[in-house]
Design a protein around this motif. Sequence first.
Motif, PDB file in Angstrom:
ATOM      1  N   ALA A  91       0.826  -1.212   0.000  1.00  0.00           N
ATOM      2  CA  ALA A  91       0.000   0.000   0.000  1.00  0.00           C
ATOM      3  C   ALA A  91       0.857   1.257   0.000  1.00  0.00           C
ATOM      4  O   ALA A  91       0.399   2.316  -0.460  1.00  0.00           O
ATOM      5  CB  ALA A  91      -0.936   0.000   1.205  1.00  0.00           C
ATOM      6  N   ILE A  92       2.087   1.159   0.533  1.00  0.00           N
ATOM      7  CA  ILE A  92       2.949   2.336   0.581  1.00  0.00           C
ATOM      8  C   ILE A  92       3.965   2.339  -0.556  1.00  0.00           C
ATOM      9  O   ILE A  92       4.858   3.180  -0.563  1.00  0.00           O
ATOM     10  CB  ILE A  92       3.674   2.424   1.935  1.00  0.00           C
ATOM     11  N   LEU A  93       3.829   1.421  -1.509  1.00  0.00           N
ATOM     12  CA  LEU A  93       4.766   1.379  -2.633  1.00  0.00           C
ATOM     13  C   LEU A  93       4.783   2.691  -3.415  1.00  0.00           C
ATOM     14  O   LEU A  93       5.874   3.184  -3.754  1.00  0.00           O
ATOM     15  CB  LEU A  93       4.419   0.201  -3.548  1.00  0.00           C
ATOM     16  N   PRO A  94       3.614   3.310  -3.710  1.00  0.00           N
ATOM     17  CA  PRO A  94       3.675   4.611  -4.405  1.00  0.00           C
ATOM     18  C   PRO A  94       4.436   5.667  -3.611  1.00  0.00           C
ATOM     19  O   PRO A  94       5.125   6.508  -4.191  1.00  0.00           O
ATOM     20  CB  PRO A  94       2.194   4.984  -4.560  1.00  0.00           C
ATOM     21  N   ILE A  95       4.306   5.625  -2.277  1.00  0.00           N
ATOM     22  CA  ILE A  95       5.028   6.588  -1.442  1.00  0.00           C
ATOM     23  C   ILE A  95       6.532   6.378  -1.568  1.00  0.00           C
ATOM     24  O   ILE A  95       7.312   7.331  -1.659  1.00  0.00           O
ATOM     25  CB  ILE A  95       4.580   6.462   0.025  1.00  0.00           C
ATOM     26  N   LEU A  96       6.952   5.113  -1.599  1.00  0.00           N
ATOM     27  CA  LEU A  96       8.374   4.815  -1.740  1.00  0.00           C
ATOM     28  C   LEU A  96       8.907   5.301  -3.078  1.00  0.00           C
ATOM     29  O   LEU A  96      10.029   5.811  -3.162  1.00  0.00           O
ATOM     30  CB  LEU A  96       8.610   3.309  -1.591  1.00  0.00           C
ATOM     31  N   PHE A  97       8.112   5.136  -4.132  1.00  0.00           N
ATOM     32  CA  PHE A  97       8.543   5.619  -5.444  1.00  0.00           C
ATOM     33  C   PHE A  97       8.673   7.136  -5.449  1.00  0.00           C
ATOM     34  O   PHE A  97       9.559   7.699  -6.104  1.00  0.00           O
ATOM     35  CB  PHE A  97       7.547   5.176  -6.519  1.00  0.00           C
ATOM     36  N   ILE A  98       7.785   7.824  -4.723  1.00  0.00           N
ATOM     37  CA  ILE A  98       7.856   9.285  -4.668  1.00  0.00           C
ATOM     38  C   ILE A  98       9.087   9.728  -3.880  1.00  0.00           C
ATOM     39  O   ILE A  98       9.799  10.664  -4.271  1.00  0.00           O
ATOM     40  CB  ILE A  98       6.577   9.851  -4.022  1.00  0.00           C
ATOM     41  N   ILE A  99       9.363   9.058  -2.764  1.00  0.00           N
ATOM     42  CA  ILE A  99      10.463   9.465  -1.897  1.00  0.00           C
ATOM     43  C   ILE A  99      11.819   9.036  -2.456  1.00  0.00           C
ATOM     44  O   ILE A  99      12.766   9.831  -2.522  1.00  0.00           O
ATOM     45  CB  ILE A  99      10.280   8.871  -0.484  1.00  0.00           C
ATOM     46  N   PHE A 100      11.914   7.780  -2.889  1.00  0.00           N
ATOM     47  CA  PHE A 100      13.210   7.227  -3.305  1.00  0.00           C
ATOM     48  C   PHE A 100      13.387   7.154  -4.815  1.00  0.00           C
ATOM     49  O   PHE A 100      14.451   6.728  -5.275  1.00  0.00           O
ATOM     50  CB  PHE A 100      13.387   5.823  -2.704  1.00  0.00           C
TER      51      PHE A 100
END
Length: 270
Positions: free
Chosen positions: A124-133
């Motif tokens: 569920a937080i994969l999009p957040i990881l793509f945005i951050i990293f």
Amino acid sequence: MRLINRHPDRAGRLLLVLLPFALLLFAYFVGSAQRLAENPNDKLLPSASQMIAAVDRLAFSEDKRTGGYLFWQDTAASLKRLGTGLAIAALVGLGLGIAAGTLPLLGAPLSPLLTVLSMVPPLAILPILFIIFGLGELSKVMLIVIGITPILARDLEQRAREIPLELLVKAQTLGASTWTLILRVVLPQLMPRLLIALRLVIGSAWLFLIAAEAIASTDGLGYRIFLVRRYLAMDVILPYVLWITLLAWLMDLGLRQLARLCFPWYGEAR
């Protein structure tokens, strides 16, 4: 003799291990033969020859565009990401598990935090990881780390709490400091459990890796599976799935043998 007390001998155990796999293969190839007899162009259940041809094309024939062997390039890329993620998660999980399970002042805030973090769905937080990293290697590795570190830490925390109090009291009576106590008593007790915990999260680590590769990658086993799915290339997808399963099994076997070799005294390693 009651059924609960009956145990197979060595030959019987081997037969029982192989039997379900043989039945699955038999059912698959019977179904495949029936579908291909009705429609030779059917792609859902490819024959063994079709899958062997696909593996030969990907693993033993140079790709015309890149000049490399796609199967082995995908395998190397995935194993590199997986190994990096597991190594980081093991180190961080070990540190957090020791802190939460051994030091009450750190356990009070860490224990509930680890419990909450372990409940967060990593995908569920994969999009957040793509945005951050970004979309590079770091986000894929971090998904593995975030996905399995809380589970490892909670398992090791529980194991640290199960260390007999007598051992800790005796070590302190002999003059052991906190660091000595952790390094000489707690850490040796947790290392074999860490290997066992890693065995339990290998499947989850592969899941997170494949999900990340499917969304944002240019190589890797997960990338290749989702790339060819648009062509319904089951002759490629099925061998890749079997290969991932074999790699996961070999990793599990390696960790089990390592636990037996390094920690033969630990009950669960036997």
